[in-house]
Design a protein around this motif. Structure first.
Motif, mmCIF file in Angstrom:
data_model
loop_
_atom_site.group_PDB
_atom_site.id
_atom_site.type_symbol
_atom_site.label_atom_id
_atom_site.label_comp_id
_atom_site.label_asym_id
_atom_site.label_seq_id
_atom_site.Cartn_x
_atom_site.Cartn_y
_atom_site.Cartn_z
ATOM 1 N N THR A 159 0.844 -1.215 0.000
ATOM 2 C CA THR A 159 0.000 0.000 0.000
ATOM 3 C C THR A 159 0.873 1.257 0.000
ATOM 4 O OG1 THR A 159 -1.501 -1.267 1.395
ATOM 5 C CG2 THR A 159 -1.989 1.070 1.165
ATOM 6 N N GLU A 160 1.943 1.167 0.837
ATOM 7 C CA GLU A 160 2.858 2.322 0.895
ATOM 8 C C GLU A 160 3.493 2.566 -0.465
ATOM 9 O OE1 GLU A 160 5.582 1.566 4.032
ATOM 10 O OE2 GLU A 160 4.143 2.172 5.592
ATOM 11 N N ASP A 161 3.891 1.396 -1.057
ATOM 12 C CA ASP A 161 4.511 1.514 -2.395
ATOM 13 C C ASP A 161 3.542 2.162 -3.381
ATOM 14 O OD1 ASP A 161 6.753 0.418 -1.445
ATOM 15 O OD2 ASP A 161 6.406 -1.589 -2.292
ATOM 16 N N GLU B 269 2.079 17.447 -11.725
ATOM 17 C CA GLU B 269 2.141 18.857 -11.325
ATOM 18 C C GLU B 269 3.357 19.543 -11.968
ATOM 19 O OE1 GLU B 269 -0.013 18.255 -6.987
ATOM 20 O OE2 GLU B 269 2.120 18.835 -7.060
ATOM 21 N N ALA B 270 4.457 18.773 -11.975
ATOM 22 C CA ALA B 270 5.678 19.351 -12.568
ATOM 23 C C ALA B 270 5.481 19.641 -14.051
ATOM 24 C CB ALA B 270 6.828 18.369 -12.375
ATOM 25 N N ASP C 177 1.875 9.251 -5.396
ATOM 26 C CA ASP C 177 2.432 10.598 -5.108
ATOM 27 C C ASP C 177 3.382 11.032 -6.206
ATOM 28 O OD1 ASP C 177 0.979 10.699 -2.843
ATOM 29 O OD2 ASP C 177 2.635 10.208 -1.472
ATOM 30 N N GLU C 178 4.202 10.051 -6.595
ATOM 31 C CA GLU C 178 5.190 10.369 -7.643
ATOM 32 C C GLU C 178 4.490 10.787 -8.939
ATOM 33 O OE1 GLU C 178 7.780 7.008 -7.983
ATOM 34 O OE2 GLU C 178 8.938 7.593 -6.204
#
Lengths: 190, 678
Positions: B660-662, B675-676, B668-669
């Motif tokens: 899940t964290e991954d 966004e970038a 997020d990445e």
């Protein structure tokens, strides 16, 4: 917690054949011996040792046996017939019928263990009864299988005198080497 | 015996492949045919039997050769009571000792054999007595005493007299050396020697060979053990194929072969030779007494070969078996462990969860079973609930029961000497109880017989009294006394006329009548003539009577004496009759014996109940202890399953959390990149 689990896994590894099993440990063997000796110790305090009980029971059975004879077959009228088999190579005994004074008093079908017991030298008490003093006649007929698997029927008779003592007769079945056939006879015991 | 009562262990026992324990199990399970060989061999090797010289001994032998120890012992006792057995020397004592041994009276048997040895007996009888003494010491596990007794046995003579006993002796020596000598090489040497002494067709030889394998395993010589065991298996296969009609021995051979296959498979597994293990274990029958162990070994072998499906299938089959068997205790845990090793953590977790539940249930069941344990439940597990105390259960020549348990799990307990002993004892006590019941009925029938006898006696007395009355016996006595008195009086007065004979009496009457007639006759010549004539007759008659007086008196006295004797005999007979009618000595004595028998029976019944209760309690205690050990093991498995369950859940949770964290990091990445870009 982890340790216990590891121990268990070790056990399972044993089970999975990774280690060769060993036989009883010396300690277990010693425990076994001590245990058995305690059990077999005749001085072991039990209510009454089973051996002592058995001894009493045998004595009681003996006394009842004699009492039964005294009650039912007093010595002055007692009459007993035995059967014996000498070698019995020429006869596979099947059945026997006993007649006293034209009345059938005993008939017996033999089991394998009974014929083996006769073969080994045992004597079967075929009949016990009462007879009055005087002249009597006994006829015995036996059936069996003789040489070459032939059905055999043998018979013998005897006129005898019954006195005031116990009368014992023996039906003797034996092999006749002269004609390779079984024979039957009746003998009187004094 | 192989079941230790050590409760301090925290690990489940490795009950698998305890070769030594199985040897003992086999010997206990299969001991009957081995020990009964004595009888079998006798039949085939004995010379023509010598005719018995005592009828009572013939009857004893008839029961003896049928294996009816109790009946034969009772008959020997009857014969002793009636004056003993004649014409057979000390042989009856030997037979009695053998019967006592067979009836489980080892101490009494020992006394008999020792007394035979003290007497002047033939070398053969002495030899046999030493053999039996050695056997008794061996059964009591007094091995040193047994060795001492064996030293006195002339083996060549024993072989010549009774080859069955000789084989038994050789086997016993092998067993004693196995159990007493600490140096393996020396034991092996002795065992090898004993093996060569026995015919390879004998079952005893196969047992000794198996024991030799056990020693090799103990010594760590596994390769040699595998070779010996493989050879033994192939020899047993040949033996089974060519076996005759003896069903008992065939069953025993097959059981031994399967035991060998199982041991061989276990040895192969220990050597990581899974393929060979797989092959030999697969040859064990599903219905075998070793099938549970075989199935587990099969799953182990399959797992080692990477055949996980087969391994799981075998474990699942074991799952469905009754739970009493300690072999099955490890199955749920092993199944889960297998899944874990197959890298199936989810399945393993589920399996551990199921295992926990099962162990929890097992534990509760074992506790309940222990609390509610009854003798009947044990007998049902042993498949003897209907037959205990009857002759339907076979016992060997040393009183051990031949039992085929319905629940194979109890076989481990059955292998223990203590359990065997207590079970045999319980069986014997039930047999005694049955006998007591039978004798009680017999005494009841004796009572009825006595009642009938007494009734018949009363009837006879009544008839006799009536007959005596009809005879007017008293008047006869009075009459005889009167006659005797008259004779005495006539003798005193020399009354010649009294002793006249019948003819003389007739003449006397006729003469009297003539005198009477003449008295009324008219006087005259004719009367005178008659008077002269009768006078001459009188004279002649007087002379005749006087002349025959001596003879007549003697005749009268003779008859009187004869009558006196008759009356005397009659009086004596009557007195005897009165005595018999007034007293009932014989029947009273018989009735007293019946009463005494009943009293003895009552006391025996009470003693028997106490012994039976004690024996029952000992048996229950042993099974409870076993159940306690099993419960402790189950709790250990329960704990381990829960721990494994927690560990796996934790691992899976962490794995899921990392995943899940991954994913979150990934998301997020992606968002950052978006966004970038924007």
């Amino acid at each position: 917690m982890k340790n216990r689990e590891l121990n268990l896994i070790k056990v399972l590894l044993l089970a999975l054949g990774l280690l060769i099993p060993v036989s009883l440990s010396a300690q277990e063997t010693d425990e076994k011996l001590v245990g058995a000796e305690q059990i077999l110790d005749p001085d072991k305090p039990v209510a009454l040792s089973v051996e002592a009980l058995k001894k009493k029971v045998i004595e009681l059975n003996r006394d009842l046996f004699i009492l039964e004879e005294d009650l039912l077959f007093p010595a002055n009228t007692q009459f007993v017939v035995y059967v014996s088999l000498d070698t019995g190579k020429f006869l596979q005994l099947d059945s026997i019928k006993l007649t006293i004074d034209e009345e059938v008093v005993a008939a017996h079908l033999y089991t394998e263990s009974q014929t083996k017991a006769l073969h080994n030298g045992g004597m079967q008490r075929l009949h016990i009864g009462n007879l009055k003093s005087g002249e009597h006649q006994m006829v015995v007929v036996l059936n069996g299988v003789g040489p070459n698997n032939k059905e055999l029927r043998l018979a013998s008779d005897l006129n005898f005198e019954k006195g005031s003592d116990i009368k014992s007769l023996e039906i003797r079945i034996k092999d006749e080497s002269s004609n390779y056939q079984p024979s039957i006879s009746i003998a009187e015991w004094n | 015996m192989p079941v230790s009562t050590n409760n301090n262990r925290t690990e489940p026992r490795n009950t698998i492949f305890g070769v030594g324990s199985v040897v003992i199990l086999l010997l206990c399970l299969l001991s009957f045919p081995v020990l009964s060989e004595t009888y079998v061999t006798k039949e085939t090797t004995e010379e023509s039997p010598t005719r018995v010289r005592d009828l009572s001994y013939g009857s004893v032998l008839y029961e003896y050769y049928q294996g009816h120890a109790f009946e034969a012992l009772s008959l020997i006792n009857v014969a002793k009571h009636k004056g003993g057995i004649s014409g057979h020397g000390d042989h009856p004592a030997l037979v009695e000792g053998g019967l006592m041994l067979s009836y489980g009276m080892a101490q009494e048997a020992k006394k008999r054999f020792e007394s035979v040895l003290k007497d002047q007996v033939s070398a053969s009888h002495k030899n046999e007595a030493w053999f039996y003494l050695a056997k008794i010491f061996y059964l009591q596990q007094a091995f040193q005493s047994s060795i001492e007794a064996i030293r006195h046995v002339d083996k060549a003579l024993l072989k010549q007299d009774d080859v069955g006993l000789y084989h038994d002796l050789v086997y016993m020596e092998g067993e004693i050396s196995h159990r007493t000598v600490s140096m393996v090489d020396k034991v092996d040497e002795t065992l090898q020697h004993q093996i060569t002494l026995l015919d390879e067709r004998l079952l005893l030889q196969s047992y000794l060979r198996y024991n030799q394998v056990v020693m090799l395993v103990d010594d760590g010589n596994i390769e040699q053990a595998i070779l010996s065991l493989s050879k033994l298996v192939s020899d047993l296969v040949v033996k089974i194929d060519s076996w005759g009609t003896d069903e008992n021995e065939l069953t025993e051979l097959i059981a031994l072969k399967e035991q060998c296959l199982l041991s061989l498979g276990q040895l192969y597994l220990g050597q990581s030779r899974a393929q060979e293990a797989f092959k030999v274990i697969a040859a064990i029958r599903k219905g075998s007494v070793f099938s549970d162990q075989a199935l587990f070994s099969y799953s182990v072998a399959a797992a080692n070969l990477g055949e996980f499906g087969l391994a799981l299938s075998a474990l699942n089959q074991l799952e469905s078996r009754p739970r009493f068997s300690p072999w099955l205790r490890q199955v749920p845990y092993a199944t889960a462990y297998l899944y874990e090793n197959l890298n199936e953590p989810e399945l393993a977790l589920e399996a551990y969860r199921i295992a926990s539940k099962q162990y929890q249930r097992y534990s509760a069941e074992l506790d309940a079973e222990s609390q509610n344990l009854t003798e009947e439940k044990i007998l049902v597990a042993l498949n003897i609930e209907q037959t205990i105390g009857t002759q339907k259960i076979q016992t060997n020549a040393y009183g051990k029961l031949n039992v085929s348990p319905a629940d194979f799990g109890i076989a481990s307990l059955l292998a223990s000497e203590t359990f065997q002993h207590d079970l045999s004892e319980l069986h014997e006590l039930y047999q005694l109880k049955t006998s007591l019941g039978r004798w009680s009925n017999q005494l009841d029938s004796f009572d009825e017989m006595m009642t009938v006898r007494n009734q018949l006696r009363e009837q006879k007395i009544e008839r006799s009294v009536e007959k005596l009355k009809a005879q007017n016996a008293d008047q006869w006595v009075v009459g005889q006394v009167a006659i005797s008195n008259k004779i005495d009086a006539a003798l005193d007065s020399e009354d010649v006329l009294f002793f006249m004979g019948q003819e003389q009496k007739d003449y006397y009457q006729r003469i009297r009548r003539v005198h009477d007639n003449l008295a009324d006759f008219p006087e005259g010549d004719q009367k005178q003539q008659y008077l002269e004539k009768i006078s001459r007759i009188d004279s002649y008659f007087s002379w005749w009577v006087t002349d025959t007086y001596g003879v007549n008196r003697w005749q009268a006295q003779k008859q009187s004496n004869a009558l006196s004797r008759e009356i005397e005999a009659f009086t004596e007979h009557r007195k005897k009759l009165d005595r018999v009618m007034s007293s009932n000595e014989r029947n009273d004595a018989l009735a007293e014996r019946i009463t005494s028998g009943r009293q003895r029976l009552t006391v025996l019944g009470q003693d028997l109940d106490i012994s039976l209760n004690e024996s029952r309690q000992r048996l229950l205690e042993q099974v409870r202890t076993e159940l306690g050990v099993q419960a402790a093991e189950t709790r250990t498995y329960l704990l381990a399953s829960r721990e494994a369950q927690a560990r796996l859940s934790d691992a899976l949770y962490r794995k899921q959390l990392n995943h899940t964290e991954d994913e979150m990091v990934g998301k997020d990445e992606v968002q950052n990149n978006k966004e970038a870009t924007q």
